[in-house]
Design an enzyme around this catalytic site. Sequence first.
Site, PDB file in Angstrom:
ATOM      1  N   SER A  90       0.776  -1.066   0.140  1.00 25.20           N
ATOM      2  CA  SER A  90      -0.018  -0.007  -0.209  1.00 25.20           C
ATOM      3  C   SER A  90       0.859   1.355   0.199  1.00 25.20           C
ATOM      4  O   SER A  90       1.571   1.258   0.834  1.00 25.20           O
ATOM      5  CB  SER A  90      -0.893  -0.075   1.255  1.00 25.20           C
ATOM      6  OG  SER A  90      -1.706   1.136   1.229  1.00 25.20           O
ATOM      7  N   LYS A 105     -13.429  -4.389   2.418  1.00 26.45           N
ATOM      8  CA  LYS A 105     -14.238  -3.288   2.076  1.00 26.45           C
ATOM      9  C   LYS A 105     -15.685  -3.492   2.374  1.00 26.45           C
ATOM     10  O   LYS A 105     -16.731  -2.561   2.853  1.00 26.45           O
ATOM     11  CB  LYS A 105     -14.168  -2.680   0.862  1.00 26.45           C
ATOM     12  CG  LYS A 105     -12.815  -2.183   0.365  1.00 26.45           C
ATOM     13  CD  LYS A 105     -12.817  -1.498  -0.939  1.00 26.45           C
ATOM     14  CE  LYS A 105     -11.371  -0.909  -1.076  1.00 26.45           C
ATOM     15  NZ  LYS A 105     -11.275  -0.488  -2.292  1.00 26.45           N
ATOM     16  N   ASN A 159     -14.373   2.264   1.957  1.00 29.05           N
ATOM     17  CA  ASN A 159     -12.926   2.425   2.121  1.00 29.05           C
ATOM     18  C   ASN A 159     -12.207   3.661   3.063  1.00 29.05           C
ATOM     19  O   ASN A 159     -11.116   3.617   3.197  1.00 29.05           O
ATOM     20  CB  ASN A 159     -12.381   2.859   0.631  1.00 29.05           C
ATOM     21  CG  ASN A 159     -12.473   4.249   0.139  1.00 29.05           C
ATOM     22  OD1 ASN A 159     -13.494   4.903   0.750  1.00 29.05           O
ATOM     23  ND2 ASN A 159     -11.662   4.691  -0.543  1.00 29.05           N
ATOM     24  N   ASP A 172     -13.581   6.021  -3.150  1.00 24.73           N
ATOM     25  CA  ASP A 172     -13.154   5.484  -4.654  1.00 24.73           C
ATOM     26  C   ASP A 172     -14.149   6.243  -5.721  1.00 24.73           C
ATOM     27  O   ASP A 172     -13.201   6.364  -6.673  1.00 24.73           O
ATOM     28  CB  ASP A 172     -13.425   3.696  -4.523  1.00 24.73           C
ATOM     29  CG  ASP A 172     -12.281   3.264  -3.626  1.00 24.73           C
ATOM     30  OD1 ASP A 172     -11.226   3.768  -3.715  1.00 24.73           O
ATOM     31  OD2 ASP A 172     -12.547   1.938  -3.510  1.00 24.73           O
ATOM     32  N   GLY A 221     -16.128  -4.765 -16.023  1.00 23.35           N
ATOM     33  CA  GLY A 221     -15.921  -5.224 -14.746  1.00 23.35           C
ATOM     34  C   GLY A 221     -17.108  -4.998 -13.845  1.00 23.35           C
ATOM     35  O   GLY A 221     -17.752  -3.957 -14.325  1.00 23.35           O
ATOM     36  N   ILE A 261      -8.057   1.812 -14.301  1.00 21.18           N
ATOM     37  CA  ILE A 261      -7.861   2.090 -13.046  1.00 21.18           C
ATOM     38  C   ILE A 261      -6.652   1.548 -12.279  1.00 21.18           C
ATOM     39  O   ILE A 261      -6.457   1.780 -11.182  1.00 21.18           O
ATOM     40  CB  ILE A 261      -9.139   2.117 -12.097  1.00 21.18           C
ATOM     41  CG1 ILE A 261      -9.370   0.497 -12.007  1.00 21.18           C
ATOM     42  CG2 ILE A 261     -10.219   2.766 -12.706  1.00 21.18           C
ATOM     43  CD1 ILE A 261     -10.561   0.402 -10.683  1.00 21.18           C
TER      44      ILE A 261
HETATM   45  P1  NAP Z   1     -13.043  -7.234  -7.523  1.00 24.32           P
HETATM   46  O1  NAP Z   1     -14.128  -6.865  -6.603  1.00 24.32           O
HETATM   47  O2  NAP Z   1     -12.316  -8.407  -7.230  1.00 24.32           O
HETATM   48  O3  NAP Z   1     -13.544  -7.321  -9.163  1.00 24.32           O
HETATM   49  C1  NAP Z   1     -12.655  -8.046  -9.927  1.00 24.32           C
HETATM   50  C2  NAP Z   1     -13.378  -7.848 -11.508  1.00 24.32           C
HETATM   51  O4  NAP Z   1     -12.098  -8.319 -12.421  1.00 24.32           O
HETATM   52  C3  NAP Z   1     -14.583  -8.474 -11.634  1.00 24.32           C
HETATM   53  O5  NAP Z   1     -15.349  -7.846 -12.646  1.00 24.32           O
HETATM   54  C4  NAP Z   1     -14.066  -9.753 -12.326  1.00 24.32           C
HETATM   55  O6  NAP Z   1     -14.926 -10.682 -13.163  1.00 24.32           O
HETATM   56  C5  NAP Z   1     -12.969  -9.272 -13.177  1.00 24.32           C
HETATM   57  N1  NAP Z   1     -11.902 -10.307 -13.403  1.00 24.32           N
HETATM   58  C6  NAP Z   1     -11.220 -10.879 -12.780  1.00 24.32           C
HETATM   59  N2  NAP Z   1     -10.408 -11.937 -13.421  1.00 24.32           N
HETATM   60  C7  NAP Z   1     -10.739 -11.691 -14.740  1.00 24.32           C
HETATM   61  C8  NAP Z   1     -10.426 -12.367 -15.940  1.00 24.32           C
HETATM   62  N3  NAP Z   1      -9.412 -13.595 -15.890  1.00 24.32           N
HETATM   63  N4  NAP Z   1     -10.929 -12.223 -16.973  1.00 24.32           N
HETATM   64  C9  NAP Z   1     -12.147 -11.235 -17.080  1.00 24.32           C
HETATM   65  N5  NAP Z   1     -12.525 -10.407 -15.754  1.00 24.32           N
HETATM   66  C10 NAP Z   1     -11.809 -10.961 -14.716  1.00 24.32           C
HETATM   67  O7  NAP Z   1     -11.668  -6.223  -7.635  1.00 24.32           O
HETATM   68  P2  NAP Z   1     -11.725  -4.695  -7.399  1.00 24.32           P
HETATM   69  O8  NAP Z   1     -11.681  -4.292  -5.921  1.00 24.32           O
HETATM   70  O9  NAP Z   1     -13.020  -4.368  -7.901  1.00 24.32           O
HETATM   71  O10 NAP Z   1     -10.309  -4.059  -7.898  1.00 24.32           O
HETATM   72  C11 NAP Z   1     -10.230  -4.287  -9.727  1.00 24.32           C
HETATM   73  C12 NAP Z   1      -9.093  -3.421  -9.862  1.00 24.32           C
HETATM   74  O11 NAP Z   1      -9.104  -2.253  -9.665  1.00 24.32           O
HETATM   75  C13 NAP Z   1      -7.613  -3.972  -9.114  1.00 24.32           C
HETATM   76  O12 NAP Z   1      -6.647  -4.069 -10.237  1.00 24.32           O
HETATM   77  C14 NAP Z   1      -7.408  -2.933  -8.372  1.00 24.32           C
HETATM   78  O13 NAP Z   1      -6.010  -2.752  -7.954  1.00 24.32           O
HETATM   79  C15 NAP Z   1      -7.886  -1.867  -9.038  1.00 24.32           C
HETATM   80  N6  NAP Z   1      -8.427  -0.588  -8.199  1.00 24.32           N
HETATM   81  C16 NAP Z   1      -7.760   0.698  -8.494  1.00 24.32           C
HETATM   82  C17 NAP Z   1      -7.976   1.595  -7.529  1.00 24.32           C
HETATM   83  C18 NAP Z   1      -7.298   2.912  -7.729  1.00 24.32           C
HETATM   84  O14 NAP Z   1      -7.295   3.882  -6.749  1.00 24.32           O
HETATM   85  N7  NAP Z   1      -6.934   3.250  -8.961  1.00 24.32           N
HETATM   86  C19 NAP Z   1      -9.154   1.560  -6.511  1.00 24.32           C
HETATM   87  C20 NAP Z   1      -9.691   0.248  -6.343  1.00 24.32           C
HETATM   88  C21 NAP Z   1      -9.254  -0.855  -7.333  1.00 24.32           C
HETATM   89  P3  NAP Z   1     -15.990 -11.660 -12.531  1.00 24.32           P
HETATM   90  O15 NAP Z   1     -16.875 -11.008 -11.962  1.00 24.32           O
HETATM   91  O16 NAP Z   1     -16.523 -12.407 -13.615  1.00 24.32           O
HETATM   92  O17 NAP Z   1     -15.153 -12.533 -11.571  1.00 24.32           O
END
Ligand code: NAP
Length: 279
Positions: free
Chosen positions: A15, A66, A87, A102, A126, A218
Amino acid sequence: MKKLFAVLGDPIGHSMSPLMHNDLFSFYKMDAHYHPLQVKAESLEDAVRGLKAIGIAGFNVTVPHKSTIIPLLDGIDELAGEIGAVNTVVNENGKLIGYNTDGPGFLAGVKDYIPSLTGKKVLIIGAGGAARAIYFTLVKNGPQRVDVSNRTVEKALKLVNECTKSISSNALSLDQAGKRLEEYDIIVQTTMIGMYPIINEQPLSLSNLNENAVVYDIIYNPLETEFLLKAKQKGAKIKNGIDMFVYQGALAFEKWTGVSPDVGRMRQNVLKQLGGTRC
Ligand code: NAP
């Protein structure tokens, strides 16, 4: 007495929030410290009780806590309730109140480049936690349409069905979204596809991308994902996840301290840590 802030997650070593917030505390000469705390899922309840007992001033919550933290708090605000995730927690006179910065953080970054979303057609790729935060924030800010495309289409459908705003939203498979890509002004990639260490993947083909579109990913590690690289090659404007990360932190800092921090300073600090430049 020094005020204590923290981020709770598992894992937590990666982090960058401690670096960002501790720099702000010292820059604004505040007697406060922000500490990373690795908390296992089974210990979350004890951890929250302990933090409340010692009078923590506020904390961030990250993966995997979260959503599970919500019943452990004294209250949450409306947006966090819609998203189903918190968050940022603020100690308000002894009560721990949860917020979600977020989505508003993403929106603040967008507004630097797209002053108005009115009439815009947006695609979110997503349907996980980050997508939910962005979806519920964007639908309140004037776009004509916000579609959601996900590997598991049922999750995208569930998300758009939860929306109580009268806005056009379709749930699409990744394949369907790829075929309709030219319709969108703004595309927001929120899956972890392309994130370090598996960096040569992208969630869908950009062959039908409208070259006037703005494409967000993102992810910020790497700073330019395969998805953004391909979008740039098609002539689109691209933006990585740095601004969302920095603004979600800025909004949390403001809730805790009442001070609206220097976002440029925060961005430079994070970029220095990541060893890159802004895009
Ligand atoms: P999450 O709740 O676990 O959601 C993951 C998403 O990715 C779901 O839509 C999932 O689809 C999809 N996914 C995972 N593996 C996949 C694959 N092989 N093929 C296609 N789709 C796939 O995760 P999250 O918390 O939303 O975080 C997602 C990303 O956002 C991470 O990389 C995180 O680091 C980033 N993020 C960035 C910020 C920022 O401040 N920039 C803030 C938060 C998160 P399914 O529903 O089909 O499993």
